[in-house]
Design an enzyme around this catalytic site. Sequence first.
Site, PDB file in Angstrom:
ATOM      1  N   ASP A 334     -20.154  13.098   4.852  1.00  0.00           N
ATOM      2  CA  ASP A 334     -19.757  13.931   6.129  1.00  0.00           C
ATOM      3  C   ASP A 334     -20.942  13.817   6.708  1.00  0.00           C
ATOM      4  OD1 ASP A 334     -17.774  15.397   7.438  1.00  0.00           O
ATOM      5  OD2 ASP A 334     -19.045  17.287   6.753  1.00  0.00           O
ATOM      6  N   ASP A 528     -20.636  19.242   3.187  1.00  0.00           N
ATOM      7  CA  ASP A 528     -20.942  20.616   3.225  1.00  0.00           C
ATOM      8  C   ASP A 528     -20.019  21.542   3.120  1.00  0.00           C
ATOM      9  OD1 ASP A 528     -19.712  20.534   5.476  1.00  0.00           O
ATOM     10  OD2 ASP A 528     -21.239  21.078   6.914  1.00  0.00           O
ATOM     11  N   ASP A 532     -14.219  20.164   4.500  1.00  0.00           N
ATOM     12  CA  ASP A 532     -14.027  19.009   3.625  1.00  0.00           C
ATOM     13  C   ASP A 532     -13.919  19.320   2.317  1.00  0.00           C
ATOM     14  OD1 ASP A 532     -16.658  19.549   3.109  1.00  0.00           O
ATOM     15  OD2 ASP A 532     -17.433  17.789   4.164  1.00  0.00           O
TER      16      ASP A 532
HETATM   17  P1  ADP Z   1     -17.606  16.466  10.748  1.00  0.00           P
HETATM   18  O1  ADP Z   1     -16.718  15.488  10.305  1.00  0.00           O
HETATM   19  O2  ADP Z   1     -18.722  16.046  11.611  1.00  0.00           O
HETATM   20  O3  ADP Z   1     -18.134  17.421  10.027  1.00  0.00           O
HETATM   21  P2  ADP Z   1     -15.492  18.304  11.643  1.00  0.00           P
HETATM   22  O4  ADP Z   1     -14.512  17.611  10.878  1.00  0.00           O
HETATM   23  O5  ADP Z   1     -16.128  19.541  11.220  1.00  0.00           O
HETATM   24  O6  ADP Z   1     -16.970  17.559  12.099  1.00  0.00           O
HETATM   25  O7  ADP Z   1     -15.336  18.666  13.296  1.00  0.00           O
HETATM   26  C1  ADP Z   1     -14.725  17.375  14.135  1.00  0.00           C
HETATM   27  C2  ADP Z   1     -14.906  17.780  15.605  1.00  0.00           C
HETATM   28  O8  ADP Z   1     -14.161  18.836  15.825  1.00  0.00           O
HETATM   29  C3  ADP Z   1     -16.405  18.347  16.013  1.00  0.00           C
HETATM   30  O9  ADP Z   1     -17.290  17.197  16.437  1.00  0.00           O
HETATM   31  C4  ADP Z   1     -15.959  19.194  17.243  1.00  0.00           C
HETATM   32  O10 ADP Z   1     -15.882  18.414  18.462  1.00  0.00           O
HETATM   33  C5  ADP Z   1     -14.703  19.537  16.877  1.00  0.00           C
HETATM   34  N1  ADP Z   1     -14.785  21.042  16.179  1.00  0.00           N
HETATM   35  C6  ADP Z   1     -14.452  21.379  14.867  1.00  0.00           C
HETATM   36  N2  ADP Z   1     -14.823  22.587  14.778  1.00  0.00           N
HETATM   37  C7  ADP Z   1     -15.187  23.327  15.995  1.00  0.00           C
HETATM   38  C8  ADP Z   1     -15.550  24.399  16.529  1.00  0.00           C
HETATM   39  N3  ADP Z   1     -15.467  25.668  15.592  1.00  0.00           N
HETATM   40  N4  ADP Z   1     -15.678  24.682  17.654  1.00  0.00           N
HETATM   41  C9  ADP Z   1     -15.880  23.355  18.643  1.00  0.00           C
HETATM   42  N5  ADP Z   1     -15.387  22.347  18.102  1.00  0.00           N
HETATM   43  C10 ADP Z   1     -15.117  22.094  16.850  1.00  0.00           C
HETATM   44 MG    MG Z   2     -18.067  19.036   8.265  1.00  0.00          MG
END
Ligand code: ADP
Ligand code: MG
Length: 636
Positions: A334, A528, A532
């Site tokens: 991730d 983390d 996920d």
């Molecule tokens: P990653 O795969 O990098 O762990 P996430 O799946 O958690 O990222 O989130 C994907 C995208 O969704 C982030 O890059 C962000 O743009 C948006 N996002 C997710 N959660 C939030 C949040 N709490 N506030 C703002 N944007 C968010």
């Molecule tokens: Mg994540």
Amino acid sequence: MKYKMTRKQKKMLRRILITASLLVVFTIIKVIFSQIPWPVLLVMFLIPYVIIGYDVIRTAAINIIHGQLLDEKFLMAIASIGAFATGEFPEAVAVILFFQVGELFQSIAVGRTRKSVAALMDIRPDYANLIVTGEDGQENEETVSPEEVAVGSIIVIKPGEKIPLDGIITEGNTSVNTSALTGESLPQDMVPGDKVISGTLNLTGVCKVRTSGVYSESTVARILELVENSSENKAQAENFITRFAHWYTPVVVIAALLLAVVPPLFLGITNGEVWSTWVGRALVFLVVSCPCALVVSVPLSFFSGIGGASREGILIKGANYLEELSKADTVVFDKTGTLTKGSFAVDDIHPNEITSADLLDIAALAESYSSHPIAVSVIQAHHGHLDKNRVGDVREIAGKGVCAVIDGDDYYVGNGPLMDEVGAAWHECHLTGTIIHVAKVAGGKSEYLGHIIVNDEIKTESAKAIEDLGKVGITRTVMLTGDKEEIAKTVAGKIKLTDYFAQLLPADKVERVKELMAKGAKTVFVGDGINDAPVLATADIGIAMGAMGSDAAIESADIVLMDDNPVKIAKAVRISRKTMMIVKENIIFSLGVKGVILILGALGIANMWLAVFGDVGVLILAIVNSLRCFRISDKN
Ligand code: ADP
Ligand code: MG
């Protein structure tokens, strides 16, 4: 590490030394004075025999009464009594003597490994200094057990004390030794506002900590539980040995019986010489009929592999995961919090028809209930007081953002796809970074309020982590992220990943991992746990970042990295491969030697001495070999 023998082990050592001395002296006497009549010799050798063997004989007798005939002590008793019967008195004593040497050795090895795992697990806090405010408004310190401390209490931690509960420092500067959890030996400096983890050691200063959870949910309690349960998850190799031992002993014992009885039937049923020859050969079988070397060394190898890993801050939930990890060829990551630090700095705020302060205010309020790294950073950038009373009904839209009711209106805070979903007229930003868009939805109409640009940094260790994985033979490294293509590409390029996939929702991540697994890849997923956890559970092996990871991650993962350092992944793979190698060595070596002794014994070439030495020798070597799992060098 020093190991102090227990009283029982010391007593056994004395019995072994006395018996060995008597055995040597009596054997010399027997050779020099060859005309001593046999009854005298018998009485002589019975003395060391009883000294060394009384407990074996007693247990064997008890086992016969309970119908447990194939117990190893029973087999040793029969072998030694048989040796007396065929006139091989010194051999009779030697069988039991070496059996006891093996037992002692095994008990020391197991004790040592247990102790070092326990020492490492010496993280259980005994008490907490709770601050209680008396009726007169005076603050008093009270020593209570960590279980009694409620969330949000203030506790005092003095230098030299274990930190009993997770929390945030409110007062005082100090440095903390986290080595018991992370293997990191450098102390970490802590100031008010920093997060402390239970089970670590406060070194220099007095500090006050506001607890962030109860004991049963603290890091230390979860780790202890995890380690205590790890022995229940057996590796296939362990199960194989258990099944093998189940068959091996009866087969060898039956072979011994046949060997003792069948040849004399044909070669002279009345000839005492013939009988004693073949009974003697059968006794060799009995001596090697015990699968102890395997039964002891295989679980011990896994145990010390897991112990060695935990010294490095790698917690493995069971031998089966160690075994699986050794076969891994693909590692999927991730991005946020795993390969990147997950602490976003707010670079800029681009409002649309409102003030920057108002935009940040709305974003921070909407994020105020989220534990996503982006949310944490936005709240941190806000500085001022957040009036959570203004916030109602919050919903996290995993992989996209959040939606919250603030002052009665709906607000959406998240990425481009989320804006599309609510029909806001958003636009890309010319700056690079993760863009957090904000939209207000009222009366079926959505209004774009602007965006906040945040940036995350790649962890300093990430590039090395990928390089190390290549060195240990991981052929494919893949990053999955919900972030934009552009950012994913930059990160993947900088740390030289083989593949990346961007703009994924949590469910898409599960799909990607399933696809890899369907193609036959042994897949490790590292995350983390912030949205996920399902992927962690899906992959062949799930590795969670323990320090910043969520509870869900630690629950659903098979392996937890206490210090969030991705370099430890390659190390874990190395430990697992080395452990499996040692397990295989022990299996092949033990079975090989036993097989050879059986053949030589049947042919009359191996005598009791060889059998005894061979059997105990293999046991000791296998145990010593197992203990190598405890130390991992960076070379293999
Ligand atoms: P990653 O795969 O990098 O762990 P996430 O799946 O958690 O990222 O989130 C994907 C995208 O969704 C982030 O890059 C962000 O743009 C948006 N996002 C997710 N959660 C939030 C949040 N709490 N506030 C703002 N944007 C968010
Ligand atoms: Mg994540």
